[in-house]
Design a protein around this motif. Structure first.
Motif, PDB file in Angstrom:
ATOM      1  N   ARG A  63       0.834  -1.213   0.000  1.00  0.00           N
ATOM      2  CA  ARG A  63       0.000   0.000   0.000  1.00  0.00           C
ATOM      3  C   ARG A  63       0.867   1.260   0.000  1.00  0.00           C
ATOM      4  N   GLU A  64       1.927   1.201   0.843  1.00  0.00           N
ATOM      5  CA  GLU A  64       2.823   2.365   0.910  1.00  0.00           C
ATOM      6  C   GLU A  64       3.494   2.614  -0.436  1.00  0.00           C
ATOM      7  N   GLU A 116       2.420   1.645  -3.365  1.00  0.00           N
ATOM      8  CA  GLU A 116       1.420   2.116  -4.338  1.00  0.00           C
ATOM      9  C   GLU A 116       1.171   3.609  -4.165  1.00  0.00           C
ATOM     10  N   GLU A 117       1.126   4.009  -2.877  1.00  0.00           N
ATOM     11  CA  GLU A 117       0.912   5.422  -2.572  1.00  0.00           C
ATOM     12  C   GLU A 117       2.068   6.257  -3.124  1.00  0.00           C
ATOM     13  N   ARG A 145       2.070   6.866  -6.734  1.00  0.00           N
ATOM     14  CA  ARG A 145       1.037   7.792  -7.230  1.00  0.00           C
ATOM     15  C   ARG A 145       1.365   9.243  -6.874  1.00  0.00           C
ATOM     16  N   LYS A 146       2.436   9.427  -6.104  1.00  0.00           N
ATOM     17  CA  LYS A 146       2.721  10.778  -5.594  1.00  0.00           C
ATOM     18  C   LYS A 146       3.981  11.390  -6.219  1.00  0.00           C
ATOM     19  N   PHE A 188      -0.448  14.390  -6.165  1.00  0.00           N
ATOM     20  CA  PHE A 188      -0.468  13.239  -7.069  1.00  0.00           C
ATOM     21  C   PHE A 188       0.411  13.532  -8.284  1.00  0.00           C
ATOM     22  N   HIS A 203      -1.117   9.169 -11.916  1.00  0.00           N
ATOM     23  CA  HIS A 203      -2.376   9.052 -11.170  1.00  0.00           C
ATOM     24  C   HIS A 203      -3.424   9.997 -11.748  1.00  0.00           C
TER      25      HIS A 203
END
Ligand SMILES: Nc1nc2c(ncn2[C@@H]2O[C@H](COP(=O)(O)OP(=O)(O)OP(=O)(O)O)[C@@H](O)[C@H]2O)c(=O)[nH]1
Length: 374
Positions: free
Chosen positions: A196-197, A199-200, A203-204, A211, A215
């Protein structure tokens, strides 16, 4: 279920019928019990010496003396063995007797007595007891039969001892398996959290925390389709810093970075939770505003320009605004970006630090530009 609340007999569901069945299988009869009971008196005379001889043999075996470990344990073991010999000739081989045998299995497992040591000890004990019976019953007609009865009883005892030994091993395996499963579960959770981290992060934009372009493209495609389906407006702001290159050239890259971060903070402060604020690269930003009309988007853009000016921030922004729907739609989501981009360039053409609305889209979603509205 807490095991300390039940006897081993109950835990292992060894009811009277099962005990009886085991005796039958070994052909251990009431007569056998009587024959053994008949030895009780002379066994009592011999028990101390028999136990002493037994432990003299056992402590002579290096591995076994290591397991016994100390003189106090040896004393306790002698007492337990004395009682066991008495039990063997008690004539009572019901639930209480069986429960004691089961406990022996558990204790052996706990203190690490491997079956090979247990069985060798039982052979020594059996041979000593057979010698006593031979000595005391001699030529008595019942001598052979008594020895066979003892043999059967020792088989029965071994069954119970091994039952608990094996059960205890299985419990250890189950507990190890449970621990391994728990560990695997925790690992899975860690991996999922790390994924999750990552993936985050993917996207950043690392500098501003907004974003990134990737993204944004996904969000635009999704929101464009949804807005069209629900016939709701979708606004897009395209923002470019004015003369950013000169800030970099004059004050250095780090100062340029700080300016980019300030603009990002300004954007974040204006975004609702479902708006998508993004840095599309270099000194360009965009904000996707689902469910927002031209008036709403214009208001937000003006607020940003006002805030910069009011705070004395020398950063100047050119903002282009394009709105899709709720009635007229560009042919594609990309056409909405083009429109916002064009409007942003038009803003720059007017000297920068201002906003410019795109004229809008023709009915029927042709992507055609309507008459320009500044
Ligand atoms: N400090 C900093 N500068 C960057 C970063 N990414 C791009 N730049 C610089 O941003 C500048 C953008 O220059 P231009 O595209 O000419 O934009 P501008 O100077 O704002 O010109 P106009 O858009 O016409 O107003 C370039 O000098 C890039 O090197 C970054 O992450 N940090």
């Amino acid at each position: 279920m807490n095991p300390t609340r039940k006897s081993l007999l109950e835990q292992m569901q060894l009811h009277e019928l099962e005990i009886q069945r085991r005796k039958e299988l070994l052909d251990f009869t009431a007569r056998d019990a009587q024959l053994l009971r008949a030895c009780r008196d002379f066994i009592e005379d011999e028990v101390d010496e028999t136990v002493a001889t037994f432990y003299a043999h056992q402590t002579g075996v290096e591995e076994i003396s290591l397991i016994i470990g100390d003189v106090d344990t040896l004393t306790r073991l002698r007492q337990a063995m004395t009682q066991y010999v008495r039990d063997l000739f008690s004539g009572e081989y019901g639930a209480a007797y069986v429960n004691n045998r089961l406990r022996i299995g558990l204790v052996h497992k706990r203190i690490g007595v491997a079956p090979k040591y247990y069985l060798s000890a039982m052979r020594v004990l059996k041979s000593l007891l057979m010698d006593v019976i031979d000595k005391r019953l001699g030529e008595d007609a019942a001598c052979g039969e008594t020895k066979r009865a003892l043999d059967k009883l020792l088989y029965l005892d071994n069954e119970f001892v091994f039952d608990t030994y094996i059960r205890s091993l299985l419990a250890e395996l189950e507990s190890a398996r449970d621990r391994a499963e728990l560990h695997a579960l925790k690992l899975e959770e860690k991996v999922a959290e790390r994924t999750r981290e990552l993936e985050e992060l993917a996207r950043k934009d690392p500098l501003t925390g907004l974003f990134n372009q990737r993204h944004f493209t996904e969000a635009l495609t999704r929101e464009f389709a949804r807005a069209r389906r629900k016939a709701e407006p979708l606004a897009l702001l395209y923002i470019d810093l004015d003369d950013f290159k000169s800030i970099n050239d004059r004050d250095g890259h780090l100062v340029g970075d700080e300016v980019l971060k300030r603009v990002a903070t300004l954007i974040s402060s204006q975004c609702r939770s479902y708006d998508v604020g993004c840095r599309s690269g270099g000194d360009e930003f965009c904000i996707l505003l689902p469910g927002t009309s031209g008036a709403g988007a214009r208001e937000l853009a003006q607020r940003m320009l006002d805030q910069l000016a009011a705070g004395g921030d020398p950063t100047a922004l050119s903002i282009g605004i394009a709105v899709a729907g709720p009635v007229h739609w560009p042919a594609t989501a990309a056409a909405l970006i083009d429109a916002a981009d064009q409007a942003m360039y038009a803003a720059k053409g007017h000297g920068g630090s201002r906003l410019q609305m795109h004229a809008g889209f023709a009915p029927g979603g042709g992507g055609e530009r309507l008459a320009a509205v500044a």
